[in-house]
Design a protein around this motif. Structure first.
Motif, short mmCIF file in Angstrom:
data_model
loop_
_atom_site.label_atom_id
_atom_site.label_comp_id
_atom_site.label_asym_id
_atom_site.label_seq_id
_atom_site.Cartn_x
_atom_site.Cartn_y
_atom_site.Cartn_z
N ALA A 88 7.77 18.47 4.18
CA ALA A 88 7.02 18.15 2.96
C ALA A 88 7.44 16.81 2.36
CB ALA A 88 7.22 19.26 1.92
N ASP A 89 8.59 16.30 2.76
CA ASP A 89 9.08 15.05 2.19
C ASP A 89 8.16 13.88 2.48
OD1 ASP A 89 10.95 13.64 0.70
OD2 ASP A 89 12.10 13.03 2.45
N GLY A 90 7.31 13.99 3.50
CA GLY A 90 6.38 12.92 3.81
C GLY A 90 5.45 12.60 2.66
N TRP A 91 5.05 13.61 1.88
CA TRP A 91 4.18 13.36 0.72
C TRP A 91 4.89 12.50 -0.32
CZ3 TRP A 91 -0.74 14.39 1.25
CH2 TRP A 91 -1.14 15.42 2.11
N LEU A 92 6.15 12.81 -0.57
CA LEU A 92 6.91 12.04 -1.56
C LEU A 92 7.15 10.62 -1.07
CD1 LEU A 92 8.33 12.13 -4.27
CD2 LEU A 92 10.38 12.97 -3.10
N ILE A 93 7.43 10.47 0.21
CA ILE A 93 7.67 9.13 0.77
C ILE A 93 6.42 8.27 0.64
CG2 ILE A 93 8.19 7.85 2.88
CD1 ILE A 93 9.88 10.29 3.74
N ALA A 94 5.27 8.84 1.02
CA ALA A 94 4.02 8.09 0.90
C ALA A 94 3.73 7.74 -0.56
CB ALA A 94 2.87 8.90 1.48
N GLY A 95 4.03 8.65 -1.48
CA GLY A 95 3.75 8.40 -2.88
C GLY A 95 4.57 7.27 -3.46
N TYR A 96 5.89 7.31 -3.26
CA TYR A 96 6.68 6.24 -3.86
C TYR A 96 6.50 4.92 -3.11
CZ TYR A 96 10.66 6.63 -0.49
OH TYR A 96 11.46 6.63 0.63
N GLY A 97 6.21 4.98 -1.81
CA GLY A 97 5.94 3.74 -1.08
C GLY A 97 4.70 3.02 -1.61
N LEU A 98 3.64 3.78 -1.83
CA LEU A 98 2.41 3.17 -2.36
C LEU A 98 2.60 2.65 -3.78
CD1 LEU A 98 -0.28 5.67 -1.02
CD2 LEU A 98 0.08 3.32 -0.29
N THR A 99 3.35 3.38 -4.59
CA THR A 99 3.59 2.93 -5.96
C THR A 99 4.39 1.63 -5.98
OG1 THR A 99 3.40 5.10 -7.00
CG2 THR A 99 4.79 3.50 -8.10
N LEU A 100 5.41 1.53 -5.14
CA LEU A 100 6.22 0.30 -5.11
C LEU A 100 5.39 -0.89 -4.62
CD1 LEU A 100 9.65 1.63 -3.79
CD2 LEU A 100 9.06 0.94 -6.12
N VAL A 101 4.55 -0.67 -3.61
CA VAL A 101 3.71 -1.75 -3.13
C VAL A 101 2.69 -2.16 -4.19
CG1 VAL A 101 1.94 -2.34 -1.43
CG2 VAL A 101 4.03 -1.20 -0.70
N ALA A 102 2.10 -1.18 -4.89
CA ALA A 102 1.14 -1.50 -5.95
C ALA A 102 1.82 -2.28 -7.08
CB ALA A 102 0.51 -0.21 -6.49
N ALA A 103 3.03 -1.87 -7.45
CA ALA A 103 3.75 -2.60 -8.50
C ALA A 103 4.09 -4.01 -8.04
CB ALA A 103 5.02 -1.85 -8.88
N ALA A 104 4.41 -4.18 -6.76
CA ALA A 104 4.71 -5.51 -6.24
C ALA A 104 3.47 -6.41 -6.28
CB ALA A 104 5.24 -5.41 -4.81
N LEU A 105 2.31 -5.87 -5.90
CA LEU A 105 1.08 -6.66 -5.95
C LEU A 105 0.72 -7.03 -7.38
CD1 LEU A 105 -1.06 -4.72 -3.31
CD2 LEU A 105 0.05 -6.94 -3.03
N LEU A 106 0.86 -6.07 -8.29
CA LEU A 106 0.56 -6.36 -9.69
C LEU A 106 1.54 -7.38 -10.26
CD1 LEU A 106 -1.20 -5.69 -12.13
CD2 LEU A 106 0.35 -3.79 -12.64
N GLY A 107 2.83 -7.24 -9.91
CA GLY A 107 3.81 -8.20 -10.37
C GLY A 107 3.58 -9.58 -9.81
N GLY A 108 3.16 -9.66 -8.54
CA GLY A 108 2.86 -10.95 -7.96
C GLY A 108 1.72 -11.65 -8.66
N TYR A 109 0.77 -10.87 -9.18
CA TYR A 109 -0.36 -11.46 -9.92
C TYR A 109 0.07 -11.86 -11.33
CZ TYR A 109 -5.14 -12.06 -11.60
OH TYR A 109 -6.29 -12.58 -12.12
N MET A 110 0.89 -11.03 -11.96
CA MET A 110 1.21 -11.24 -13.36
C MET A 110 2.34 -12.24 -13.58
SD MET A 110 -0.84 -9.23 -15.09
CE MET A 110 -0.02 -9.08 -16.67
#
Length: 223
Positions: A88-110
């Motif tokens: 079940a840990d795969g769900w958590l890994i995918a979740g935090y991985g996507l959130t960190l990438v999204a925050a990185a993209l938003l931070g790169g823009y801002m």
């Protein structure tokens, strides 16, 4: 007589729509708020799915066991529960991985060009931490119920090494991501505030109109 016009006149594009030199145009307040909240959605959903599918186990203790004897002392007679939690840990890994990438993209823009390497480092750290987490889970499953089960300490020692690297990457990356999303959401809320206070809605100010030309006084007739 031809009248000179400024570039962009009549197109609805003004200098106020452009950001400072080297930066992209500023996001509308509502868009910044939606992006900041949307970036948290994957990790929240992943945590909910993990909690729903994984039994309560001492997963961090297993990650840091480092040897078969220590892992068996943690697992006891509940190997099946630990294997279910690892799957079940795969769900958590995918979740935090996507959130960190999204925050990185938003931070790169801002953040602009000068701080863009920080956003790229955040995205890279998030992806590397997720890869370490996947490798760690695979090694632990192999040690508990696989070809290496009952053989040696190698799977658990390697899993502990990957878990250490994962936490060293994940903790600072998570703090930076949380800071980026918090700042973005706070700026968006401040941007929405004046519009609500002035007009009672989130609509922007009314469009500017050119003032009417003042009436000229009558010119007296000549002699």
């Amino acid at each position: 007589m031809a009248v000179a016009t400024k570039p962009g006149a009549g197109t609805g594009h003004t200098a106020a729509d452009e950001g400072p030199a080297g930066r992209p145009p500023a996001l509308p307040a509502w868009a910044g708020l939606l992006l900041a909240l949307g970036a948290l959605l994957p990790v929240a959903l992943g945590a909910l799915l993990f909690r729903d599918r994984a039994p309560r186990v001492r997963d961090i203790a297993l990650q840091l066991a480092g040897s078969r004897a220590a892992a068996e002392a943690v697992v006891g007679g509940h190997a099946g529960a630990y294997l279910a939690a690892l799957r079940a840990d795969g769900w958590l890994i995918a979740g935090y991985g996507l959130t960190l990438v999204a925050a990185a993209l938003l931070g790169g823009y801002m953040l602009g060009p000068s701080r863009r390497p920080l956003a790229l480092a955040l995205g890279g750290a998030g992806l590397l931490a997720a890869c370490c987490d996947l490798g760690e889970d695979a090694l632990l499953r192999s040690g508990l119920d696989g070809p290496a089960a009952g053989a040696s300490d190698a799977p658990f020692a390697a899993a502990t090494a990957l878990a250490t690297v994962k936490w060293l990457l994940l903790l600072p990356a998570g703090a930076v991501a949380l800071g980026i999303l918090t700042v973005t959401a706070a700026r968006a809320v401040r941007g929405l505030g004046p519009a609500r206070a002035a007009g009672g809605s989130t609509r922007g100010p009314p469009p500017l109109r050119c003032p009417a030309a003042p009436d000229r006084p009558p010119v007296p007739a000549g002699p």
